[in-house]
Scaffold this active site. Structure first.
Site, mmCIF file in Angstrom:
data_model
loop_
_atom_site.group_PDB
_atom_site.id
_atom_site.type_symbol
_atom_site.label_atom_id
_atom_site.label_comp_id
_atom_site.label_asym_id
_atom_site.label_seq_id
_atom_site.Cartn_x
_atom_site.Cartn_y
_atom_site.Cartn_z
ATOM 1 N N GLY A 11 0.833 -1.202 0.000
ATOM 2 C CA GLY A 11 0.000 0.000 0.000
ATOM 3 C C GLY A 11 0.864 1.246 0.000
ATOM 4 O O GLY A 11 2.103 1.161 0.043
ATOM 5 N N ASP A 12 0.211 2.384 -0.118
ATOM 6 C CA ASP A 12 0.903 3.686 -0.071
ATOM 7 C C ASP A 12 1.938 3.845 -1.183
ATOM 8 O O ASP A 12 2.964 4.500 -1.003
ATOM 9 C CB ASP A 12 1.565 3.909 1.307
ATOM 10 C CG ASP A 12 0.581 3.671 2.435
ATOM 11 O OD1 ASP A 12 -0.545 4.157 2.312
ATOM 12 O OD2 ASP A 12 0.935 2.985 3.414
ATOM 13 N N GLU A 13 1.671 3.257 -2.330
ATOM 14 C CA GLU A 13 2.616 3.357 -3.458
ATOM 15 C C GLU A 13 2.445 4.672 -4.217
ATOM 16 O O GLU A 13 3.234 4.963 -5.118
ATOM 17 C CB GLU A 13 2.398 2.201 -4.450
ATOM 18 C CG GLU A 13 2.654 0.803 -3.887
ATOM 19 C CD GLU A 13 1.396 0.188 -3.287
ATOM 20 O OE1 GLU A 13 0.376 0.903 -3.170
ATOM 21 O OE2 GLU A 13 1.445 -0.995 -2.911
ATOM 22 N N LYS A 15 -0.881 5.476 -5.349
ATOM 23 C CA LYS A 15 -1.955 5.126 -6.305
ATOM 24 C C LYS A 15 -2.860 6.316 -6.582
ATOM 25 O O LYS A 15 -3.316 6.499 -7.703
ATOM 26 C CB LYS A 15 -2.806 3.960 -5.761
ATOM 27 C CG LYS A 15 -2.043 2.655 -5.654
ATOM 28 C CD LYS A 15 -2.921 1.543 -5.141
ATOM 29 C CE LYS A 15 -3.323 1.689 -3.701
ATOM 30 N NZ LYS A 15 -2.223 1.653 -2.723
ATOM 31 N N ASN A 37 -10.142 2.444 5.399
ATOM 32 C CA ASN A 37 -8.750 2.218 5.821
ATOM 33 C C ASN A 37 -7.788 2.817 4.792
ATOM 34 O O ASN A 37 -6.636 3.102 5.087
ATOM 35 C CB ASN A 37 -8.453 0.715 6.010
ATOM 36 C CG ASN A 37 -8.902 -0.142 4.843
ATOM 37 O OD1 ASN A 37 -9.606 0.304 3.954
ATOM 38 N ND2 ASN A 37 -8.474 -1.396 4.839
ATOM 39 N N GLY A 39 -6.408 5.689 2.067
ATOM 40 C CA GLY A 39 -6.420 7.138 1.928
ATOM 41 C C GLY A 39 -5.681 7.467 0.651
ATOM 42 O O GLY A 39 -4.476 7.249 0.559
ATOM 43 N N HIS A 40 -6.404 7.913 -0.355
ATOM 44 C CA HIS A 40 -5.754 8.231 -1.625
ATOM 45 C C HIS A 40 -5.544 9.736 -1.717
ATOM 46 O O HIS A 40 -6.485 10.511 -1.722
ATOM 47 C CB HIS A 40 -6.599 7.718 -2.800
ATOM 48 C CG HIS A 40 -6.511 6.223 -2.945
ATOM 49 N ND1 HIS A 40 -7.320 5.496 -3.776
ATOM 50 C CD2 HIS A 40 -5.689 5.338 -2.363
ATOM 51 C CE1 HIS A 40 -6.991 4.215 -3.683
ATOM 52 N NE2 HIS A 40 -6.011 4.092 -2.834
ATOM 53 N N GLN A 236 -4.964 -0.314 -0.824
ATOM 54 C CA GLN A 236 -3.903 -1.134 -0.185
ATOM 55 C C GLN A 236 -2.971 -1.720 -1.257
ATOM 56 O O GLN A 236 -2.771 -1.083 -2.272
ATOM 57 C CB GLN A 236 -4.509 -2.231 0.708
ATOM 58 C CG GLN A 236 -5.162 -1.697 1.981
ATOM 59 C CD GLN A 236 -6.609 -1.328 1.812
ATOM 60 O OE1 GLN A 236 -7.356 -2.049 1.191
ATOM 61 N NE2 GLN A 236 -7.021 -0.206 2.358
ATOM 62 N N THR A 319 -4.326 7.242 9.160
ATOM 63 C CA THR A 319 -4.042 7.062 10.586
ATOM 64 C C THR A 319 -2.931 7.979 11.093
ATOM 65 O O THR A 319 -2.726 8.079 12.289
ATOM 66 C CB THR A 319 -3.602 5.611 10.871
ATOM 67 O OG1 THR A 319 -2.429 5.352 10.081
ATOM 68 C CG2 THR A 319 -4.686 4.621 10.510
ATOM 69 N N SER A 431 6.750 8.721 -12.026
ATOM 70 C CA SER A 431 6.302 9.878 -11.247
ATOM 71 C C SER A 431 7.472 10.404 -10.417
ATOM 72 O O SER A 431 8.128 9.647 -9.700
ATOM 73 C CB SER A 431 5.150 9.447 -10.351
ATOM 74 O OG SER A 431 4.899 10.447 -9.401
#
Ligand code: IMP
Length: 444
Positions: A11-13, A15, A37, A39-40, A236, A319, A431
């Protein structure tokens, strides 16, 4: 063409940004699993927005967004998100649809998530986001979950009341403490929830959300027949997948590409392309094995990992927990390519590494003295592996304002080429900064 976009690591890549960029070629954007859960984060026209449930396609006026049946949707979070969007001048009504089949995350699922996590002994904690995701999916497969379509039925509030009573019994068994159950909008006394307060909350919520609830399977197939193009956005990442991730340190859904069909009602034959978002280094939030870990808030303080955490702003979007950081892991990327069928990589956050003199890539693992190049199938084995590294020179200059891949510093280009070579798919997007403009589109 219909495209699935998935996270290839934990996750957190990044996206959110890539979905936002790819949305210009889509008519409809669909969320297919997970819940609030996720967050984008999207930065557009200088404004930063974090979307948890609504696909970021909502920020593009001509696009339609769908919350698919595979999502677990928290009605209160969704109402909050709709209000925030409205306050910033975006009107979701008429462009946002929620499936009648989407399961709901209720306040009592959040309470259970927190109580169960508090009851797990040290070493067995999962580090959940506390958003009720596990209990909501457990209710789904246990066939007691409430779906959005149920919200429109006469007995909805009676079913909510019954479920609060059942949850209170379970909370008694878990000996839940008030301080473990702190949830906004939910009164807790003696480890018990107030059923009538919760019923009143959902009586109001159902009125607000009813206009958005439709049969999205029929809607998507009609749209497809009319030649519309659909982007399916995963939340995720592959290594948090309930089946393919580091079980039990995973989320309770299938973020992998297979989950996109299950979670939307499109068929595998409808999918034309899979894009894997992969960060130029690795991060993880919560517990569980992480072979290339360098830095965390507990026992690892490597300065290169600290640079990644600081330059990459590696704090959870939902979070706010600090993320653990480490080198790029090509074993993870190859595995992700296989289970998702990744056609193109969107490689993100290369610029975060701009100041590092030496950069390592994990090309294989050593497990109990043997070199392996594939992902072990258990978290216990993964916790024992030692990374086998290749080292490359850093480029030591800024990459954020590069506009053509040919203009990357040669050492940065060599690093990118090596990652792509090791990871089994073509490079589609690179990116090099948080803004939409800092994106090199090579093939997508
Ligand atoms: P849950 O999804 O709240 O049940 O948490 C299970 C695990 O997934 C924990 O390790 C979380 O930190 C992790 N997790 C859940 N959502 C995300 C996300 O959006 N990004 C990264 N990690 C996540």
């Amino acid at each position: 063409m219909n495209t699935i976009l998935i996270g290839s690591q934990w996750g957190d890549e990044g996206k959110g940004k890539i979905i936002d960029v790819l949305t210009d070629k889509a008519d409809i954007v669909v969320r297919y699993q997970g819940g609030s859960n996720a967050g984008h984060t999207v930065i557009a026209e200088g404004k930063k927005r974090v979307l948890r449930l609504v696909p970021s396609g909502i920020l593009h006026p001509a696009k339609t967004c769908v919350i698919g049946n595979g999502v677990v949707m928290n009605p209160l979070d969704l109402i909050g998100e709709i209000e925030e969007l409205r306050a910033s001048g975006v009107e979701p009504k008429g462009r946002l649809f929620i499936s009648t089949r989407t399961q709901m995350v209720m306040l009592y699922h959040r309470a259970l998530d927190k109580a169960e996590e508090a009851a797990r002994p040290v070493g067995k904690k999962i580090g959940t986001t506390g958003r009720g995701i596990g209990p909501a999916y457990a209710a789904k497969v246990g066939r007691s979950g409430l779906r959005c379509g149920d919200m429109l039925q006469d007995d909805f509030l009676d079913r909510v009341r019954e479920q609060v009573a059942e949850t209170n019994e379970r909370l008694r068994e878990l000996r839940a403490k008030d301080e473990d159950l702190a949830i906004p909008g939910c009164t807790v006394k003696g480890g018990q929830l107030d059923a009538e307060e919760i019923v009143a909350t959902y009586a109001a919520a159902k009125e607000r959300l009813a206009p958005y609830v439709i049969d999205t399977v029929a809607y998507l197939h009609e749209a497809k027949a009319a030649g519309k193009s659909i982007l399916l956005e995963g939340a995720q990442g592959t290594m948090l997948d309930i089946d393919f991730g580091t079980y039990p340190f995973v989320t309770s859904s299938n973020p992998t590409a297979g989950g996109a069909c299950i979670g939307s009602g499109l068929s595998p034959r409808d999918i034309g392309c899979v894009v894997g978002v992969v960060k130029a280094y690795t991060t993880r939030v919560g517990e569980g094995p992480f072979p290339t870990e360098l830095y965390n808030a507990v026992d690892k303080q490597d300065p290169d990992g600290k640079t990644m955490a600081e330059r990459g702003h590696e704090f959870g979007a939902v979070t706010k927990r600090p993320r653990r950081t480490g080198w790029y892991d090509a074993v993870v990327a190859r595995y992700s390519q296989q289970v998702n069928g990744v056609d193109y990589w969107a490689l993100t956050k290369l610029d975060v590494l701009d100041t590092l003199p030496k950069i390592k890539i994990c090309v294989a693992y050593e497990l109990d003295g043997t070199r392996i190049e594939t992902m072990p199938s258990t978290a216990r084995e993964l916790a024992r592996v030692k990374p086998v590294y290749e080292e490359m020179d850093g480029w030591l200059c800024e990459t954020s304002d590069v506009t053509r891949i040919e203009d990357l510093p040669p050492k940065a280009r060599a690093y990118v080429d090596r990652l792509v070579e090791l990871s089994g798919a073509k490079l589609g997007i690179l990116s090099i900064g948080p803004a939409r403009e800092s994106t090199l589109r090579l093939a997508l």
